[in-house]
Scaffold this active site. Sequence first.
Site, mmCIF file in Angstrom:
data_model
loop_
_atom_site.group_PDB
_atom_site.id
_atom_site.type_symbol
_atom_site.label_atom_id
_atom_site.label_comp_id
_atom_site.label_asym_id
_atom_site.label_seq_id
_atom_site.Cartn_x
_atom_site.Cartn_y
_atom_site.Cartn_z
ATOM 1 C CG HIS B 70 3.449 -5.826 -11.536
ATOM 2 N ND1 HIS B 70 4.180 -6.759 -11.149
ATOM 3 C CD2 HIS B 70 4.239 -4.722 -10.435
ATOM 4 C CE1 HIS B 70 5.394 -6.661 -10.150
ATOM 5 N NE2 HIS B 70 4.599 -5.840 -9.209
ATOM 6 C CG ASP B 99 -14.954 -29.135 3.593
ATOM 7 O OD1 ASP B 99 -15.026 -27.708 3.846
ATOM 8 O OD2 ASP B 99 -14.861 -29.712 3.908
ATOM 9 C CD1 TRP B 135 -2.254 0.448 -7.305
ATOM 10 C CD2 TRP B 135 -3.831 -1.442 -6.993
ATOM 11 N NE1 TRP B 135 -2.067 0.083 -6.722
ATOM 12 C CE2 TRP B 135 -3.402 0.217 -6.185
ATOM 13 C CE3 TRP B 135 -4.804 -1.708 -6.698
ATOM 14 C CZ2 TRP B 135 -3.623 -0.054 -5.233
ATOM 15 C CZ3 TRP B 135 -5.472 -1.890 -5.237
ATOM 16 C CH2 TRP B 135 -4.938 -0.944 -4.499
ATOM 17 C CB SER B 162 -13.819 -13.783 -5.571
ATOM 18 O OG SER B 162 -13.252 -15.269 -5.349
ATOM 19 C CB SER B 163 -12.932 -11.041 -1.726
ATOM 20 O OG SER B 163 -11.174 -10.611 -3.003
ATOM 21 C CG HIS B 246 -4.603 1.918 4.720
ATOM 22 N ND1 HIS B 246 -3.471 3.007 4.063
ATOM 23 C CD2 HIS B 246 -4.277 2.248 6.012
ATOM 24 C CE1 HIS B 246 -2.717 1.962 5.482
ATOM 25 N NE2 HIS B 246 -3.492 1.977 6.344
ATOM 26 C CD GLU B 248 -6.727 -5.578 -1.177
ATOM 27 O OE1 GLU B 248 -8.259 -5.352 -0.884
ATOM 28 O OE2 GLU B 248 -6.472 -6.905 -1.374
ATOM 29 C CE1 TYR B 250 -1.822 -1.611 7.634
ATOM 30 C CE2 TYR B 250 -3.925 0.027 8.046
ATOM 31 C CZ TYR B 250 -2.162 -0.290 7.801
ATOM 32 O OH TYR B 250 -1.644 0.785 8.689
ATOM 33 C CB SER B 261 1.864 -14.576 15.386
ATOM 34 O OG SER B 261 1.924 -14.089 15.178
ATOM 35 C CG HIS B 295 -1.632 7.693 4.654
ATOM 36 N ND1 HIS B 295 -1.654 6.399 6.066
ATOM 37 C CD2 HIS B 295 -1.330 6.808 3.841
ATOM 38 C CE1 HIS B 295 -1.318 5.586 5.881
ATOM 39 N NE2 HIS B 295 -1.531 4.460 4.823
ATOM 40 C CG HIS B 296 -2.858 6.023 0.807
ATOM 41 N ND1 HIS B 296 -1.479 4.831 0.186
ATOM 42 C CD2 HIS B 296 -3.351 5.176 1.668
ATOM 43 C CE1 HIS B 296 -1.683 3.982 0.685
ATOM 44 N NE2 HIS B 296 -2.461 4.067 1.692
ATOM 45 C CB THR B 321 3.035 -1.527 13.302
ATOM 46 O OG1 THR B 321 2.059 -1.585 12.860
ATOM 47 C CG2 THR B 321 3.737 -2.387 11.999
ATOM 48 C CE LYS B 324 0.923 -9.108 15.407
ATOM 49 N NZ LYS B 324 -0.137 -9.736 15.661
ATOM 50 N NE ARG B 443 3.757 4.654 -7.683
ATOM 51 C CZ ARG B 443 2.536 4.243 -6.929
ATOM 52 N NH1 ARG B 443 2.049 5.181 -6.435
ATOM 53 N NH2 ARG B 443 2.197 3.126 -7.574
#
Lengths: 381, 518
Positions: B70, B99, B135, B162-163, B246, B248, B250, B261, B295-296, B321, B324, B443
Amino acid sequence: MPTRRIMNISHAVVALMFAAACHPVAADYSLNLTQGVTSISQRAYQLHMIALWICVAIGIVVFGAIFWSVARHRKSRGVTPAQFHENTRLEVIWSVIPLLILVALAVPATQALIALEDTSDADLTIKITGQQWRWRYDYVDDGVGFFSNLDGKSAAAGRIGSGIDPQSVDHYLLNVDTPLVVPVGKKVRFLLTATDVIHSWWVPDLGFKKDAIPGFINEIWARVETPGIYRGQCTELCGVGHGFMPIVLEVKTEAEYRAWLAGMRAAQTAEKTEAPREWSRDELMAKGQQVYSTTCTSCHQPNGEGVPGVFKPLKGSPVATGPVDVHIDRVMNGKSGTAMQAFAKQLNDAELAAVITFERNSWGNTAGDAVQPAQIKAARK
Amino acid sequence: MTDEAHDRPQGITRWLFSTNHKDIGTLYLIFALTMFFIGGLFAMVIRMELFQPGLQFVDPLMYNQMLTLHALVMIFGAVMPAFVGMANWLIPMMIGAPDMALPRLNNWSFWLLPFAFTLLLSTLFMQGGAPAGGWTMYPPLVFQMGMAFPFVVFAIHLMGISSVMGAINVITTVFNMRAPGMTFGKLPLFVWTWIITAFLLIAAMPVLAGAMTMLLTDKYFGTSFFNAAGGGDPVMFQHVFWFFGHPEVYIMILPAFGIVSQIVPTFARKPLFGYRSMIYAVVSIALLSFIVWAHHMFTVGMPLAGELFFMYSTMLIAVPTGVKVFNWVATMWRGAMTFETPMLWALCFIILFTIGGFSGLMLGLVPVDFQYQDTYFVVAHFHYVLVTGAVFAIIGGIYYWLPKWTGHMYDEGLGKAHFWLSIISVNILFFPQHFLGLAGMPRRIADYAVQFTEWNMISSIGGFVFGASQLLFLYIVIRTIRGGTKASDQVWEGAQGLEWTLSSPPPHHSFTVAPEVH
């Protein structure tokens, strides 16, 4: 007549709603973090509440402005849009105010963290070892150590198609065969490690969780001020049994704790002296089944068929039906590169002999032999 | 240049060999939507199993495969490709280019993905099953995976390639293909957020590739990067992984900021309040993303100084943040707002993303993080920022630009129905998970203690409704592609920017003559 019918219906509706509100009896809509029973957990709770209320206050201001805007500044009210934009002073203000709030929040957080990490001057040290999927507790100064497994009732009810309602099981998935016991009011230092994968030891009422990592030792402490039973779980994904390795902590008075410790020590000595005698096959099979169900079923399954491609079957397997020495070696020393652990240090001679005998003579396996604790003792050398 | 370069190939070759930014954008978006439904299906299995205590539908092994797939499918298959698809469609039109700068690279970036995900999903049918260790793929647990292991590593390498190529294309395009007068100070916010995202991708994805390769050599070539018995450290994997992980996070939210925006000023009929401060805020968030990773993993047992450093740096993120959010609110303030479907999604993005930000701030406080970590509180937090954040912005953006892309207006009534169904169900789905986490539910467990039953049931019901509501979205999109009221070039009264000067749908080569920007 119609009035009466309506009355009846409305009675029925009220009764139904009442029934719905009352059922199930154990309905629990708990919302908030526990305050717990240690100074650490209380500090965590206070910090949680401070942060929550700050968020609520900011939320009221920000969301209030959004909703006000949505209600008032809409085209359908015939307003002409203002065209203002860019205001450095405003940008600075709404950067600095949050910064000040954060500093105010960081002060209590730092103080709490410093207290949490101070494991010095402990009265008692307990080593906690996580493994798939049980906890082991060793009282390093007292020579007492034991495994703490998920209790049999939860394990049985938890399987697919068990037919047992989890609601009927006492502390479903939060109960163990042998709980961890600590004395009240003493600073207990916990040393955490693991034998296979990473686990994490969490009792919410103590106010922390800490990872148990293979090859490393983590430290944490707790001083529980109220006797009682506190429950928790493993909180780091550790494989198929992750949801099935609970923690039960019993906090007893000093005297009760001493008595418990003496009892544990006596039981361990008794086990050692009893083991070397000759066991009958029935005794071995009975004890073997019990050891199998707590130690082996999460992988090899109660029917011995394992999980195809992941956990090997024991039913009809070459090891469980072949030469007994190979079987003893596999159970005692495991198989590297697989999830099969070495059980030599986890189980005593009698338990190993019993479980191997059980595996060789169950689910259609007909090796017919019985393994004696003495054989295991010999194999240990 | 010969005339063939301007041919429009028809049939399957139009898609297989496409070098057209709009066709490749469409491919990306169709792919992302497909993956959104596959990942959603896995989520439905999870919510079915968690509907009540006890195991009813899947065993814990299958459950763990579902939760792992998932996440991988939603992150790498749905959210990231959706943003790349939107970048493909919009960046050339927004900067006044014909293009993307590197059209063949563009084709390859896309066509790697179907192969990568076929590999990943095929592991479901392999001996030992799909990856089941989450994951995050923490060792040593990840080594217990069956024969799927090398396939997963290879699939992730393909996604990373790819990314990175997509990111290179975005940067090259924006730096070289801007119309005369389109300075960096005039770029639309969506383009700005995407450039920064592209730099994050180039910096972060190779780190993931390195971590995956180290896992591979640990498993098959006898190295011990993450094995304490061989002198390595399993915690080092977590450091390397989250150094990618991290940024990732963002990568999955900055383009969403860009979309919102664009939408808010259009429907408020008022310029974005702080264009410059919005850009500064995005750059600050991107820079901070490289110094907050631990922090993860506060519970792994770091030195006190390390814990304090990562707590303070994490708290700092709240400042840009906040800037924004305040700017969006100030943009709406004293505007003349209307509430078409895209605006509704953008509004709810701002509110619900902020709620996700609040729980993020709470999670950053180490002493309480020791309570929250690895509970449903975390699950609630990241679904608020990823589903009601990233996914809501994507859906809002699709409604916003779909008339431009297809030349047809979507059905406003159906769009609003989709919005209201989603907004109500998603909160029933995820808000109770805060309570579950605080009450002590870990979890990634297939079965739970009975006191967690009620909130899980409510959450599951929300989940089923939310999942079903997205079928309505599929129907709306297909209907709009096939026909509908003709959309004007401007589409929205308040819309500003070069893409709205093109016809709806835009010509094959967006801007064949560079527009003048004043």
